[in-house]
Scaffold this motif. Sequence first.
Motif, PDB file in Angstrom:
ATOM      1  N   GLU A   1     -15.565 -18.702  58.201  1.00  0.00           N
ATOM      2  CA  GLU A   1     -16.790 -18.024  58.649  1.00  0.00           C
ATOM      3  C   GLU A   1     -17.838 -18.297  57.583  1.00  0.00           C
ATOM      4  OE1 GLU A   1     -17.354 -16.507  61.425  1.00  0.00           O
ATOM      5  OE2 GLU A   1     -15.291 -16.704  62.152  1.00  0.00           O
ATOM      6  N   PHE A   2     -18.999 -18.729  58.005  1.00  0.00           N
ATOM      7  CA  PHE A   2     -20.024 -19.150  57.057  1.00  0.00           C
ATOM      8  C   PHE A   2     -21.058 -18.040  56.861  1.00  0.00           C
ATOM      9  CE2 PHE A   2     -18.117 -22.937  58.733  1.00  0.00           C
ATOM     10  CZ  PHE A   2     -17.957 -23.717  57.606  1.00  0.00           C
ATOM     11  N   ALA A   3     -21.264 -17.669  55.597  1.00  0.00           N
ATOM     12  CA  ALA A   3     -22.330 -16.705  55.278  1.00  0.00           C
ATOM     13  C   ALA A   3     -23.666 -17.422  55.286  1.00  0.00           C
ATOM     14  CB  ALA A   3     -22.092 -16.086  53.908  1.00  0.00           C
ATOM     15  N   ARG A   4     -23.630 -18.724  55.042  1.00  0.00           N
ATOM     16  CA  ARG A   4     -24.851 -19.530  55.016  1.00  0.00           C
ATOM     17  C   ARG A   4     -24.438 -20.966  55.309  1.00  0.00           C
ATOM     18  NH1 ARG A   4     -27.411 -19.900  49.226  1.00  0.00           N
ATOM     19  NH2 ARG A   4     -26.077 -21.703  49.012  1.00  0.00           N
ATOM     20  N   LEU A   5     -25.265 -21.662  56.074  1.00  0.00           N
ATOM     21  CA  LEU A   5     -24.976 -23.075  56.314  1.00  0.00           C
ATOM     22  C   LEU A   5     -25.902 -23.932  55.456  1.00  0.00           C
ATOM     23  CD1 LEU A   5     -24.262 -22.742  60.080  1.00  0.00           C
ATOM     24  CD2 LEU A   5     -22.697 -23.783  58.431  1.00  0.00           C
ATOM     25  N   GLY A   6     -25.553 -25.189  55.324  1.00  0.00           N
ATOM     26  CA  GLY A   6     -26.305 -26.071  54.441  1.00  0.00           C
ATOM     27  C   GLY A   6     -27.672 -26.435  54.996  1.00  0.00           C
ATOM     28  N   GLY A   7     -28.550 -26.886  54.120  1.00  0.00           N
ATOM     29  CA  GLY A   7     -29.874 -27.318  54.559  1.00  0.00           C
ATOM     30  C   GLY A   7     -30.653 -27.890  53.392  1.00  0.00           C
ATOM     31  N   LEU A   8     -31.710 -28.581  53.696  1.00  0.00           N
ATOM     32  CA  LEU A   8     -32.558 -29.134  52.633  1.00  0.00           C
ATOM     33  C   LEU A   8     -33.978 -29.178  53.157  1.00  0.00           C
ATOM     34  CD1 LEU A   8     -31.556 -31.183  49.939  1.00  0.00           C
ATOM     35  CD2 LEU A   8     -33.209 -32.489  51.205  1.00  0.00           C
ATOM     36  N   HIS A   9     -34.817 -28.312  52.687  1.00  0.00           N
ATOM     37  CA  HIS A   9     -36.229 -28.408  53.060  1.00  0.00           C
ATOM     38  C   HIS A   9     -37.089 -27.865  51.929  1.00  0.00           C
ATOM     39  CE1 HIS A   9     -36.627 -24.093  53.993  1.00  0.00           C
ATOM     40  NE2 HIS A   9     -35.439 -24.190  54.533  1.00  0.00           N
ATOM     41  N   ARG A  10     -38.359 -28.194  52.012  1.00  0.00           N
ATOM     42  CA  ARG A  10     -39.261 -27.739  50.955  1.00  0.00           C
ATOM     43  C   ARG A  10     -39.369 -26.223  51.017  1.00  0.00           C
ATOM     44  NH1 ARG A  10     -45.598 -28.862  50.434  1.00  0.00           N
ATOM     45  NH2 ARG A  10     -45.563 -26.878  51.503  1.00  0.00           N
ATOM     46  N   ASN A  11     -39.325 -25.622  49.902  1.00  0.00           N
ATOM     47  CA  ASN A  11     -39.325 -24.156  49.875  1.00  0.00           C
ATOM     48  C   ASN A  11     -39.772 -23.710  48.489  1.00  0.00           C
ATOM     49  OD1 ASN A  11     -38.870 -21.495  50.344  1.00  0.00           O
ATOM     50  ND2 ASN A  11     -36.652 -21.619  50.471  1.00  0.00           N
ATOM     51  N   THR A  12     -40.765 -22.872  48.437  1.00  0.00           N
ATOM     52  CA  THR A  12     -41.180 -22.339  47.146  1.00  0.00           C
ATOM     53  C   THR A  12     -40.539 -20.974  46.966  1.00  0.00           C
ATOM     54  OG1 THR A  12     -43.291 -23.477  47.307  1.00  0.00           O
ATOM     55  CG2 THR A  12     -43.173 -21.644  45.767  1.00  0.00           C
ATOM     56  N   PHE A  13     -39.704 -20.848  45.998  1.00  0.00           N
ATOM     57  CA  PHE A  13     -39.175 -19.520  45.683  1.00  0.00           C
ATOM     58  C   PHE A  13     -38.943 -19.437  44.184  1.00  0.00           C
ATOM     59  CE2 PHE A  13     -34.682 -20.388  44.819  1.00  0.00           C
ATOM     60  CZ  PHE A  13     -34.523 -21.639  45.392  1.00  0.00           C
ATOM     61  N   ILE A  14     -39.055 -18.220  43.674  1.00  0.00           N
ATOM     62  CA  ILE A  14     -38.915 -18.044  42.230  1.00  0.00           C
ATOM     63  C   ILE A  14     -37.477 -17.657  41.900  1.00  0.00           C
ATOM     64  CG2 ILE A  14     -41.333 -17.444  41.878  1.00  0.00           C
ATOM     65  CD1 ILE A  14     -40.469 -14.503  41.758  1.00  0.00           C
ATOM     66  N   GLN A  15     -37.108 -17.807  40.665  1.00  0.00           N
ATOM     67  CA  GLN A  15     -35.773 -17.407  40.214  1.00  0.00           C
ATOM     68  C   GLN A  15     -35.800 -15.901  39.962  1.00  0.00           C
ATOM     69  OE1 GLN A  15     -32.920 -19.430  39.844  1.00  0.00           O
ATOM     70  NE2 GLN A  15     -34.159 -20.835  41.070  1.00  0.00           N
ATOM     71  N   SER A  16     -35.813 -15.162  41.069  1.00  0.00           N
ATOM     72  CA  SER A  16     -36.047 -13.713  40.991  1.00  0.00           C
ATOM     73  C   SER A  16     -35.113 -12.955  40.054  1.00  0.00           C
ATOM     74  CB  SER A  16     -35.964 -13.105  42.389  1.00  0.00           C
ATOM     75  OG  SER A  16     -37.021 -13.585  43.155  1.00  0.00           O
ATOM     76  N   PRO A  17     -33.789 -13.235  40.082  1.00  0.00           N
ATOM     77  CA  PRO A  17     -32.929 -12.421  39.211  1.00  0.00           C
ATOM     78  C   PRO A  17     -33.347 -12.466  37.750  1.00  0.00           C
ATOM     79  CG  PRO A  17     -31.617 -13.685  40.754  1.00  0.00           C
ATOM     80  CD  PRO A  17     -33.032 -14.183  40.886  1.00  0.00           C
ATOM     81  N   ARG A  18     -33.907 -13.610  37.347  1.00  0.00           N
ATOM     82  CA  ARG A  18     -34.340 -13.723  35.952  1.00  0.00           C
ATOM     83  C   ARG A  18     -35.740 -13.147  35.740  1.00  0.00           C
ATOM     84  NH1 ARG A  18     -33.760 -19.786  34.364  1.00  0.00           N
ATOM     85  NH2 ARG A  18     -32.772 -19.886  36.375  1.00  0.00           N
TER      86      ARG A  18
END
Length: 447
Positions: free
Chosen positions: A312-329
């Motif tokens: 069962e997949f919690a997330r499937l693979g992918g590759l696209h442009r995406n701006t996101f920050i390293q929030s935990p840090r």
Amino acid sequence: MTHQVHIIGGGLAGSEAAWQLAQAGVKVRLSEMRGSGDMTPAHQTDGLAELVCSNSFRSDDADKNAVGLLHQEMRRLNSLIMAQADLAKVPAGSALAVDRDIFSAGVTRALAGHPHVEIVRERIDALPAEGMTIVATGPLTAPTLATSIGAAAGMDHLAFFDAIAPVVHFDSIDMDKCWMANRWDKIGPGGGEGKDYINCPMNKEQYQAFVQGLLDGEKADFKEWETNTPYFEGCMPIEVMASRGPETLRHGPMKPMGLDDPRTGRWPYAVVQLRQDNASGTLWNMVGFQTKLKHGAQIALFRTIPGLKQAEFARLGGLHRNTFIQSPRLLDATLRLRSAPHIRFAGQVTGCEGYVESSAIGLLAGRFALAELTDRPLAPLPADTALGALLGHVTGNVETADYQPMNVNFGLFPPLDVVKKKQRKEAMTARARASLGQWLGEELQPA
Ligand SMILES: Cc1cc2nc3c(=O)[nH]c(=O)nc-3n(C[C@H](O)[C@H](O)[C@H](O)COP(=O)(O)OP(=O)(O)OC[C@H]3O[C@@H](n4cnc5c(N)ncnc54)[C@H](O)[C@@H]3O)c2cc1C
């Protein structure tokens, strides 16, 4: 109108944050660049909360599905996005799907008509130096602002590519077919017994069929603006690697060297490795398996891997442009930028994934901003609620070295092992409902 909070981005997260604040009497300026002559590569209208792709908010089952539970929790917190989604609903089985135009028009109307909201059609090019701000500019944040965020966050903390490898629920892996080991039994810096990885062994026939499956599998097309995005060698899609030669994967992510299969005492022909993805060990990441295969093709092919037949997949693979920050840090527990605490982040730019999750983080950013303005700090959200689990992913409950966007899923919740697997999801959602009730200070209902 003099505003108390400036929200940048009138997508799902920004609209929800604006609503939460305005309903509590806080004056909000909502800056949205669409409608001012600017557009993102994916949006098509100037409506607030436009859905850029599918029209689905996914499962609405609050008993057995984590996103359905998140819907329910957001409704309990008077979410604008959920209220308008319910009004714009179209038949879609157990999923909540909407007429996207009715939905976006409803959100736009609710905010445009709100006495505490001023919608300004403008592009913001730099993070404001002062004043309480919520940045909710999404995965397609305009480049000038992205540069400003990069400067505040440290450029290396602003990810522009979203190379996603699939993540599997641990309890769906058949451990009779796999074994735990590190390559050469090496002990890592964190100590342990040298048994950190799950290894799924393949013989020659299985490997060759798998490589052929990668080559034949249906791939998702690149969007127009993605075609010039170069691959980094480190996040090359697995099918691109496979196309370089039949042995390439055996010398890359599927190499068997140093991995003795305890059943044979020898290295198998090839190996698929899974690495623990969250602290509680409920989720495991398929190492090096970022892919542009279509989701259906991924599920079919990856279930041919020994040990993953029932995966069962919690997330499937992918590759696209995406701006996101390293929030935990970068962010504190209430979504504030540690280095500039007048700025909060919300929505997909924080590294959650999906319409519902982005809206949920917008809702929390609004509530946290309200608590700060009124000097009434919120009690920490229980980690066993969907909102708390998602916030935990964004602000700290993950291995930060490889922080990647993720949908809400039960693997983010604290485990509940005492209950039999069949009843576990319902037990988790019941636990979440009770916890959220307590957090909201609701009276306990008599049994
Ligand atoms: C191509 C694509 C397809 C997707 N498909 C799906 C899907 O099918 N299902 C799903 O659940 N999720 C999907 N997603 C993810 C989806 O974008 C997010 O889940 C969701 O829209 C994020 O909400 P948000 O509010 O964070 O960002 P958005 O909804 O993108 O809102 C951000 C807003 O900020 C505005 N903005 C950007 N920069 C500035 C600036 N400098 N000044 C002022 N305004 C600015 C934008 O115009 C936009 O309105 C997809 C994403 C992309 C890129």
